[in-house]
Enzyme design. Sequence first.
Site, PDB file in Angstrom:
ATOM      1  CD  GLU A 155     -29.890 -44.706 -49.082  1.00 18.62           C
ATOM      2  OE1 GLU A 155     -31.022 -44.456 -48.611  1.00 18.62           O
ATOM      3  OE2 GLU A 155     -29.116 -43.820 -49.458  1.00 18.62           O
ATOM      4  CG  ASP A 170     -37.205 -41.842 -41.856  1.00 20.54           C
ATOM      5  OD1 ASP A 170     -36.779 -41.565 -42.988  1.00 20.54           O
ATOM      6  OD2 ASP A 170     -36.548 -42.440 -40.997  1.00 20.54           O
ATOM      7  CE1 TYR A 184     -31.543 -38.536 -49.841  1.00 23.83           C
ATOM      8  CE2 TYR A 184     -31.003 -40.666 -48.888  1.00 23.83           C
ATOM      9  CZ  TYR A 184     -31.939 -39.772 -49.390  1.00 23.83           C
ATOM     10  OH  TYR A 184     -33.266 -40.118 -49.433  1.00 23.83           O
TER      11      TYR A 184
END
Length: 273
Positions: free
Chosen positions: A49, A60, A175
Site C-alpha cells: 500500500e 490518519d 480492508y
Amino acid sequence: MSRIQQRFEQLQRQGRKGLIPYICAGDPAPDLTVPLMHTLAQAGCDVIELGVPFSDPMADGPVIQRATERAIKNGVGLRQVLDMVREFRQTDSTTPVVLMGYANPIEHLGKAEFARRAKEVGVDGVLVVDYPPEECEDFAQTMQANGIDPIFLLAPTSTDERIAMVAQHARGYLYYVSLKGITGAGNLDVDSVAAKLPLIKRHTSVPVGVGFGIKDAATAQAVGRVADAVVVGSRLIQALESVPPDQALKTIADVVGGMRRALDELKLNKEAA
C-alpha cells in the site's frame, strides 16, 4: 485476473496469510520510496500500500500525518507517486501495488485521466478513504474497466446492510479497520475482530485484510489467526522516523521480516498440530 487476486489465490493454496505494509510515498525522502518498495517485496510482503500524500489526511493519526507532511515538503504528489510506481515496475512485475489516499488529488487530475495513468504505470488497486462506495459507483466501474481493483474500508460500526453493499463493489480485498478512530490509535481487540469477520465473510468471498493497531510481530500473528491478511502502517512509519535515512532499508526489512516469519509460523503450527 488482477495481480492482487492472483497473490491471494497463491496464499490460499499455500495455506499462508497475507502481509500488506503501508508506506507514504516521498517519506523520508523521494529517492528512498522505490528502494523501500523493493525492500518490502524482498522481506516477504504480498501487497504494497503506497500512500499518496495529501494535506488533510482525516483518517490518519499523527504518525502518518507527519509522514504526509514530510512528503509534501519533499514535493511529492500524485503525479510523482505514479512515476514511482512506473520505476518500481521496471524491475518488479509481480508484487501488487495499491495506492491509498484521498479523493482531492484524484479529482484534481480527473478520474478518467487518473485511471488511464494508473493502469499505464502498473497500479493494481486503489483505496480512496473518502470515496464511500454508495457515492462512487462510477469511479469503481472506471477502475474495474482499467483492470484496477477498487478497495473499500469496513469498520467495527459497519452494519450488516452496509457490509452487503460494500461487498458488491469491492475487488482485490476488503480492508477491515479494527479500531474505532484514526490510524495508530488504541489497543487492538483480537476477539472483537474474530467476531466481526464471519459477519463480513457471509457477504463476500473477497479476502479481508485487517489493519489499525498492528504494532509488532506478535500482534500480526494474532490477527493472522483470524484474518486473510494483516495491514501495517503506523508501525513502519515510526520505524523510519527512528533511524537516519541510510538505515531505513535495513530497519524496514527487519520489521517486515519479523512479521512475515510470525505469520508463516501459523502455517507451521497448523501443520504440526
